[in-house]
Design an enzyme around this catalytic site. Sequence first.
Site, PDB file in Angstrom:
ATOM      1  N   GLU A  91       0.828  -1.213   0.000  1.00 38.17           N
ATOM      2  CA  GLU A  91       0.000   0.000   0.000  1.00 38.17           C
ATOM      3  C   GLU A  91       0.861   1.261   0.000  1.00 38.17           C
ATOM      4  O   GLU A  91       0.547   2.248  -0.671  1.00 38.17           O
ATOM      5  CB  GLU A  91      -0.941  -0.036   1.196  1.00 38.17           C
ATOM      6  CG  GLU A  91      -1.984  -1.138   1.052  1.00 38.17           C
ATOM      7  CD  GLU A  91      -2.833  -1.324   2.291  1.00 38.17           C
ATOM      8  OE1 GLU A  91      -4.054  -1.184   2.176  1.00 38.17           O
ATOM      9  OE2 GLU A  91      -2.274  -1.618   3.367  1.00 38.17           O
ATOM     10  N   GLU A 113      -4.505  -9.607   4.346  1.00 37.12           N
ATOM     11  CA  GLU A 113      -5.526  -9.142   5.279  1.00 37.12           C
ATOM     12  C   GLU A 113      -6.775 -10.028   5.368  1.00 37.12           C
ATOM     13  O   GLU A 113      -7.251 -10.300   6.486  1.00 37.12           O
ATOM     14  CB  GLU A 113      -5.935  -7.696   4.928  1.00 37.12           C
ATOM     15  CG  GLU A 113      -4.929  -6.633   5.328  1.00 37.12           C
ATOM     16  CD  GLU A 113      -3.849  -6.384   4.303  1.00 37.12           C
ATOM     17  OE1 GLU A 113      -3.130  -5.382   4.413  1.00 37.12           O
ATOM     18  OE2 GLU A 113      -3.716  -7.204   3.366  1.00 37.12           O
TER      19      GLU A 113
END
Length: 242
Positions: A115, A135
């Site tokens: 990210e 995640e």
Amino acid sequence: MNGFEVIIYEKRDGIACITVNRPKALNAYNIRMRDELYEVLGAIKEDDEVDVVILKGAGEKAFCAGADLTEFLTAPPPVFARQARFERDVWGRFLSVPQPVIASMHGYVLGSGIEMSLCCDIRLASDDARFGLPEPGLGIIPAAGGSQTLPRTIGQAAALEILLSGRWIEAKEALRLKLVNSILPRAELYTEAEKIAKKIQSYDKWTVRTLKQAVWRGLDLPLHDGLELETRLAKQLKGSHK
């Protein structure tokens, strides 16, 4: 700038280098790192002596192996969590930096590591880099923009497959998917980042910053509006050079 605990900041001849520096923890992104990145990116944003920024990870094993879940999954009450998000929006800070930012990635590039890199303008990877967004397997979703920046970078189908399956990808596949711009031997990675930074630095800095602004601001505009934005920015740049 002094006093950082988990990042190293260096500036030399107009090129700034940020090193995330928790090698024993695979440079996992923790609350202290969030706060220090927020501070240093804010300073860079206002520093006209900085032309280009390079972001890299310390140690041999990882660029950044994701968030330190021992901290971020110990959630404060919702009101304080929201307040912390708005007061320390590191991802917004990355995107607001007017200078080009080059990510120089090696080893593990997971979760927050991906990210972070997706908020950069150019992404270089070593041939041993491995990428993943784990995640969903932890019962959470990316919270630092991954669900938005990844499909914008590699397309919806490829992004959904990676996000939903949780599989890791090797450097060659990352290049094929255009997640990274190029892959290099580990020994050449930072040298290439510096080479690109110096090439960018050889151009007029306001031209470079305006071009970056045109691309990022135009990404989500209809083509007609994007072309109008380009025209306005070109005129502004021309006027500033008179």
